[in-house]
Design a protein around this motif. Structure first.
Motif, PDB file in Angstrom:
ATOM      1  N   SER A  84       0.907  -1.294  -0.121  1.00 44.22           N
ATOM      2  CA  SER A  84       0.108   0.443  -0.171  1.00 44.22           C
ATOM      3  C   SER A  84       1.044   1.131  -0.044  1.00 44.22           C
ATOM      4  CB  SER A  84      -1.186  -0.007   0.710  1.00 44.22           C
ATOM      5  OG  SER A  84      -0.308   0.441   2.360  1.00 44.22           O
ATOM      6  N   TYR A  99       1.465   3.179  -3.148  1.00 42.26           N
ATOM      7  CA  TYR A  99       0.004   4.371  -3.973  1.00 42.26           C
ATOM      8  C   TYR A  99      -0.620   5.363  -3.244  1.00 42.26           C
ATOM      9  CZ  TYR A  99      -2.275  -0.215  -3.041  1.00 42.26           C
ATOM     10  OH  TYR A  99      -1.932  -1.812  -2.187  1.00 42.26           O
ATOM     11  N   GLU A 128      -0.564   8.296  -0.742  1.00 40.42           N
ATOM     12  CA  GLU A 128      -0.307   9.631  -1.657  1.00 40.42           C
ATOM     13  C   GLU A 128       0.569  10.459  -1.002  1.00 40.42           C
ATOM     14  OE1 GLU A 128      -3.908  12.177  -3.162  1.00 40.42           O
ATOM     15  OE2 GLU A 128      -4.676  10.784  -4.030  1.00 40.42           O
ATOM     16  N   GLN A 155      -4.325  -4.130 -11.241  1.00 41.52           N
ATOM     17  CA  GLN A 155      -5.365  -2.589 -10.494  1.00 41.52           C
ATOM     18  C   GLN A 155      -4.119  -2.146  -9.557  1.00 41.52           C
ATOM     19  OE1 GLN A 155      -8.829  -4.419  -8.527  1.00 41.52           O
ATOM     20  NE2 GLN A 155      -8.932  -5.237 -10.591  1.00 41.52           N
ATOM     21  N   LEU A 156      -3.436  -2.930  -9.095  1.00 40.60           N
ATOM     22  CA  LEU A 156      -2.456  -1.892  -7.649  1.00 40.60           C
ATOM     23  C   LEU A 156      -1.564  -1.238  -8.089  1.00 40.60           C
ATOM     24  CD1 LEU A 156      -2.489  -4.124  -4.926  1.00 40.60           C
ATOM     25  CD2 LEU A 156      -3.736  -2.694  -5.645  1.00 40.60           C
ATOM     26  N   LYS A 164      -3.065   1.747  -9.811  1.00 38.34           N
ATOM     27  CA  LYS A 164      -2.889   3.240  -8.813  1.00 38.34           C
ATOM     28  C   LYS A 164      -2.070   4.078  -7.862  1.00 38.34           C
ATOM     29  CE  LYS A 164      -5.849   1.990  -5.099  1.00 38.34           C
ATOM     30  NZ  LYS A 164      -5.967   0.934  -4.355  1.00 38.34           N
ATOM     31  N   THR A 165      -0.637   2.594  -7.883  1.00 40.43           N
ATOM     32  CA  THR A 165       0.408   3.691  -8.173  1.00 40.43           C
ATOM     33  C   THR A 165       0.493   4.644  -8.624  1.00 40.43           C
ATOM     34  OG1 THR A 165       1.368   1.426  -6.832  1.00 40.43           O
ATOM     35  CG2 THR A 165       2.889   2.866  -8.298  1.00 40.43           C
ATOM     36  N   SER A 201      -0.987   7.418  -8.552  1.00 39.96           N
ATOM     37  CA  SER A 201      -0.273   8.646  -7.474  1.00 39.96           C
ATOM     38  C   SER A 201       0.742   9.510  -7.955  1.00 39.96           C
ATOM     39  CB  SER A 201      -0.486   7.275  -6.326  1.00 39.96           C
ATOM     40  OG  SER A 201       0.674   6.982  -6.440  1.00 39.96           O
ATOM     41  N   GLY A 212      -5.154   3.954 -17.255  1.00 40.35           N
ATOM     42  CA  GLY A 212      -5.475   4.451 -16.454  1.00 40.35           C
ATOM     43  C   GLY A 212      -4.865   6.233 -15.956  1.00 40.35           C
ATOM     44  N   ASN A 218      -7.514   9.525 -15.883  1.00 43.20           N
ATOM     45  CA  ASN A 218      -7.925  10.581 -14.871  1.00 43.20           C
ATOM     46  C   ASN A 218      -6.474  11.800 -14.909  1.00 43.20           C
ATOM     47  OD1 ASN A 218      -8.131   8.996 -12.920  1.00 43.20           O
ATOM     48  ND2 ASN A 218      -7.297   7.481 -13.985  1.00 43.20           N
TER      49      ASN A 218
END
Length: 334
Positions: A91, A94, A96, A146-147, A150-151, A154, A179, A183
């Motif tokens: 975690s 990703y 912030e 997916q992770l 997200k990384t 961020s 992604g 965004n």
């Protein structure tokens, strides 16, 4: 003496100016990308024992480091983060407020023109040390994507100029490109670790980044060193999925692959002069067995000759100093 009919190649080597005039490949500070290891905490400069001259540094020292690189003429850095805490889903990668996200923001606030490349992977952030999620004892490909997305998002939000995914999951470039685009980061390029071998040359890096796998190895997702055509398949997939740069890693044992990739694709090619290559040269130089400067300059010029447009190297600061010294000497002669 009877005249012999043969070609006189030595005419173009007879003095330094002639050799400079006909030199085919040139190394400059514009070619160099310097990796940095950032850690949480304050007043931390942890030398990496297996990589003389390389340190893990805390954020309070980062601005000075970046300004030194700028003074040397180095225009790009590659960031790796070492968090205080790890978990099974990585975690911190990703978050912030994660270490790399903070480092990106600091660099862009202090030296906005420095190009910041964010390594996009989970291995430094997972307690198991693998580059993706572990499901039923295996590194699961699709859920891991997916992770990674997200990384990447961020890191782009924090101000990264380039996203560099190194995880070697199938489809990682396509997922991250989608992604980023969805965004508002369609302008952020992807520097893909397109060709990344399961190499023994990564050992010292795993000390520096505290990212050694806690079980098994990475051979199910990194490439077999014996394979050549597989590299072209991997690179082709990344090009089709939207990569803007292609990395070949490691560099030194795979110069044939650098040339193959350069010949096949019209994208900037990046050679990663990895930690094991760095440490071998440093160890031999410290023992007085080789001339470090001559060896390093020959090695990096070899990457350029093989087809690399850019070189990620821990020697970047040393090389920049040598190049700057050479320019000064030439200026004085002129």
């Amino acid at each position: 003496m009877e005249e012999i009919d043969f070609k006189r190649h030595r005419r173009l080597r007879k003095n330094a100016f002639m050799r400079d005039l006909v030199r085919e490949n040139h190394l400059s500070t514009d070619d160099l990308i310097y990796p940095l290891f950032v850690v949480e905490g304050e007043k931390i400069r942890n030398p990496v024992p297996s990589m003389p001259g390389i340190e893990q540094i805390s954020l309070d020292y980062l601005a000075d480091e970046i300004r030194e690189l700028q003074t040397l003429g180095i225009k790009a850095v590659l960031l790796f983060g070492i968090p205080n805490e790890k978990d099974h889903v990585g975690s911190g990668a990703y978050d912030e407020n994660g270490i790399v996200q903070k480092a990106i923001q600091l660099i862009k606030s202090e030296v906005p023109e420095m190009l910041v490349i964010a390594d996009t992977c989970l291995c430094e952030y997972t307690d198991h040390g693998h580059c993706g999620l572990i499901i039923d004892g295996e590194v699961a490909n699709d859920p891991s994507l997916q992770l990674h997305v997200k990384t990447a998002i961020s890191q782009a939000k924090a101000g990264a100029d380039i996203i560099a995914p190194s995880n070697m999951m199938d489809g990682f470039v396509k997922a991250i490109r989608k992604g980023l685009d969805n965004n508002g980061f369609s302008y952020v390029p992807i520097m893909s670790y397109a060709v990344k071998y399961a190499s023994a040359f990564y050992g010292p890096f795993r000390d520096a980044a505290d990212s050694a796998p806690q079980f098994g190895d990475r051979k199910t997702y990194q490439m077999d060193p014996a394979n050549r055509l597989e590299a072209l398949r991997e690179a082709e997939a990344d090009v089709e999925e939207g990569a803007d740069f292609l990395i070949v890693k490691p560099g030194m044992p795979y110069m044939d692959i650098i040339r193959d990739v350069k010949n096949a694709f019209h994208l900037p090619i990046v050679a990663y002069n990895v930690s094991g290559e760095y440490s071998m040269v440093k160890a031999a130089a410290l023992n007085g067995w080789i001339d470090e400067k001559q060896i390093v300059m020959e090695l990096l010029t070899g990457f350029k000759r093989a087809g690399a447009d850019l070189i990620i190297t821990y020697f970047a600061k040393d090389v920049a100093k040598w190049l700057n010294e050479s320019s000064l000497k030439q200026g004085k002669k002129a």
